[in-house]
Design a protein around this motif. Structure first.
Motif, PDB file in Angstrom:
ATOM      1  N   THR A 364       0.915  -1.296  -0.091  1.00  0.00           N
ATOM      2  CA  THR A 364      -0.188   0.002  -0.176  1.00  0.00           C
ATOM      3  C   THR A 364       0.871   1.378   0.052  1.00  0.00           C
ATOM      4  O   THR A 364       0.266   2.342   0.099  1.00  0.00           O
ATOM      5  N   GLY A 365       2.382   0.857  -0.034  1.00  0.00           N
ATOM      6  CA  GLY A 365       3.011   2.379  -0.151  1.00  0.00           C
ATOM      7  C   GLY A 365       3.819   2.649   1.338  1.00  0.00           C
ATOM      8  O   GLY A 365       4.309   3.448   1.116  1.00  0.00           O
ATOM      9  N   THR A 366       3.496   1.796   2.228  1.00  0.00           N
ATOM     10  CA  THR A 366       4.049   1.985   3.648  1.00  0.00           C
ATOM     11  C   THR A 366       5.452   1.616   3.826  1.00  0.00           C
ATOM     12  O   THR A 366       5.890   0.703   3.074  1.00  0.00           O
ATOM     13  N   LEU A 367       6.104   2.190   4.880  1.00  0.00           N
ATOM     14  CA  LEU A 367       7.343   1.728   5.073  1.00  0.00           C
ATOM     15  C   LEU A 367       7.617   1.812   6.560  1.00  0.00           C
ATOM     16  O   LEU A 367       7.156   2.798   7.327  1.00  0.00           O
ATOM     17  N   ALA A 368       8.345   0.876   7.314  1.00  0.00           N
ATOM     18  CA  ALA A 368       8.722   0.953   8.589  1.00  0.00           C
ATOM     19  C   ALA A 368      10.200   0.379   8.831  1.00  0.00           C
ATOM     20  O   ALA A 368      10.431  -0.707   8.408  1.00  0.00           O
ATOM     21  N   TRP A 369      11.012   1.600   9.292  1.00  0.00           N
ATOM     22  CA  TRP A 369      12.357   1.034   9.298  1.00  0.00           C
ATOM     23  C   TRP A 369      13.076   1.178  10.657  1.00  0.00           C
ATOM     24  O   TRP A 369      12.731   2.546  11.268  1.00  0.00           O
ATOM     25  N   VAL A 370      14.005   0.482  11.176  1.00  0.00           N
ATOM     26  CA  VAL A 370      14.583   0.834  12.552  1.00  0.00           C
ATOM     27  C   VAL A 370      16.283   0.869  12.039  1.00  0.00           C
ATOM     28  O   VAL A 370      16.809  -0.169  11.481  1.00  0.00           O
ATOM     29  N   ASP A 371      17.117   1.742  12.730  1.00  0.00           N
ATOM     30  CA  ASP A 371      18.454   1.800  12.581  1.00  0.00           C
ATOM     31  C   ASP A 371      19.016   1.748  13.997  1.00  0.00           C
ATOM     32  O   ASP A 371      19.091   2.902  14.605  1.00  0.00           O
ATOM     33  N   PRO A 372      19.516   0.460  14.562  1.00  0.00           N
ATOM     34  CA  PRO A 372      20.179   0.760  15.674  1.00  0.00           C
ATOM     35  C   PRO A 372      21.408   1.258  16.002  1.00  0.00           C
ATOM     36  O   PRO A 372      21.681   1.826  17.070  1.00  0.00           O
ATOM     37  N   GLU A 373      22.069   1.765  14.788  1.00  0.00           N
ATOM     38  CA  GLU A 373      23.126   2.425  14.664  1.00  0.00           C
ATOM     39  C   GLU A 373      23.047   3.996  15.115  1.00  0.00           C
ATOM     40  O   GLU A 373      23.890   4.431  15.829  1.00  0.00           O
ATOM     41  N   THR A 374      21.881   4.316  14.844  1.00  0.00           N
ATOM     42  CA  THR A 374      21.676   5.874  15.035  1.00  0.00           C
ATOM     43  C   THR A 374      20.489   6.075  16.125  1.00  0.00           C
ATOM     44  O   THR A 374      19.997   7.003  16.325  1.00  0.00           O
TER      45      THR A 374
END
Length: 426
Positions: A364-374
């Motif tokens: 549907t165009g969604t995005l969820a992203w995690v960056d433990p480095e920052t």
């Protein structure tokens, strides 16, 4: 000397405040420009952009409208169909907890725990969750239920409800209560490539609810609520949201012209998930940005919320790591990862996203992203399939990775501020 230091500190403080304000304004203006250009290009009618670092939310903004008629503006707490983000905050989340509880090992064949699955049962949990098993990508269940003459096959769908056809797929289409067995049969008959290489497939994720119930005696939905969503206070993160959330708060998805023949609003967009009564490991979850972020924050917090250890740090680290890098497969277990070699056209995330980052996109165009480095969480919620999935401007304009990169640029700008001058005078 003390007065001089104090004066320098005051000047420096206001310089930092001014620099930070400039960085915020630059980020906001940059994101605004990309989003408004995308809306004008019919990439999507509206969206919510969310970003946090650690426990601090530093960007949360809504844009546009629910639909192109501009009757209802998008609000930051509006609920969107997450599509395949369900794979990580639903299906994979359950599999992580089951792994923590010792119900299976990654090298176990899935057929050891799932009956009537045929040759697919020989592939391992590690392979199917890293998309390395050779499973067929997807099955159009809605097509498989029809005979050549156009009539529905036995025990599949009906135009009229009765005691066997109780779940409404639409205003005029009803699902047979035992249809899940048909789904399993179709998965069983699907192709399995002998070549073990990366091939994205959602088929295993349809089977996760059965695994949860077999291992725990609980329904998949109840298992997620009890072990995660309730402790996290994620009240809008749920399947079949119309049961408890006003339709006014839910953003519509597609105007379906080939299967359900109506506007899809509050029911899952994915054709496979709707044929599992809206509850699957592949798709089906809805959420607002804040509640979705609560689950992502759990990963950054090593599985702990308040005094509760919901997941072990070791399991989070294992599932979010690349599993088959030598096979040119970037995937973790359920989680997507950055491309092994960055490509500005193919990537859904920023170039600055670290190798350790992870998340998932949604159809549907969604995005969820995690960056433990920052310690960065980035969420983009939208309905790019409105009014039709043929609308592709979201990808053509690289909307999500561009906004993601603006957020990294902001973090890098504020981190470049000089040290406290009082300390430097010592």
């Amino acid at each position: 000397m003390l007065k001089l230091q104090h004066g320098i500190f005051i000047l420096f403080f206001f310089a930092i405040v001014s620099a930070n304000a400039q960085a915020v304004e630059t980020m906001r203006n940059s994101i605004d420009s990309v989003v408004y250009e995308a809306i004008n290009a019919k990439a999507f009618p509206g969206c919510v952009v969310y970003a946090s670092k650690g426990d601090s939310v530093f960007f949360m903004r809504s844009y546009g409208h629910h639909t192109y008629d501009s009757l209802r503006r998008v609000a930051v707490n509006d609920v969107f169909d997450l599509a395949s983000i369900t794979k990580v905050v639903g299906g994979t989340l359950a599999m992580m907890k089951l792994y923590d509880e010792g119900h299976y090992q990654l090298e176990d064949p899935i057929g050891r725990y799932i009956d009537k699955i045929g040759k697919i049962g020989k592939v391992t949990f590690r392979e199917v969750m890293a998309h390395q098993s050779g499973l067929y990508p997807w099955i159009p269940y809605y097509q498989e239920v029809r005979r050549k003459n156009g009539n529905f096959k036995k025990n599949t769908l009906s135009f009229t409800p009765d005691e066997d056809y109780t779940y409404a797929l639409s205003d005029s289409l009803y699902l047979h209560a035992g249809f899940y067995e048909k789904i399993k049969k179709m998965i069983k008959k699907s192709d399995v490539s002998k070549e073990k290489k990366y091939r994205y497939s959602g088929l295993f994720f349809y089977l996760i609810p059965e695994l949860v119930e077999r291992f725990t005696g609980m329904s998949y939905e109840d298992y997620l609520v009890e072990n995660f969503y309730a402790p996290l206070g994620a009240k809008t993160l749920k399947f079949n949201p119309l049961e408890s959330i006003s339709s006014k708060q839910i953003v519509p998805t597609e105007i379906d012209t080939f299967f359900r023949m109506e506007s899809i609003h509050g029911k899952v967009h994915d054709e496979g998930a709707i044929m599992m009564k809206g509850v699957s490991g592949n798709a089906g979850l809805f959420s607002n940005a804040q509640d979705l972020a609560a689950v992502l924050q759990l990963f950054l917090a090593n599985g702990k919320v308040d005094s509760l250890q919901l997941l072990s740090p070791q399991t989070i680290q294992l599932f979010t790591a690349v599993q088959y890098p030598s096979n040119e497969n970037r995937r973790g277990l359920g989680f997507d990862k950055p491309l092994l070699t960055y490509d500005s056209i193919a990537s859904s995330v920023a170039k600055s996203a670290s190798f350790f980052s992870y998340g998932h996109t949604g159809y549907t165009g969604t995005l969820a992203w995690v960056d433990p480095e920052t310690d960065l969480i980035f969420i983009f919620l939208t309905n790019r399939v409105y009014p039709s999935r043929t609308y592709r401007a979201l990808y053509q304009q690289n909307v999500r990775p561009t906004i993601h990169q603006f957020i990294y640029d902001y973090l890098q700008a504020i981190e470049r501020q000089p040290d406290d001058p009082v300390e430097n005078t010592k």
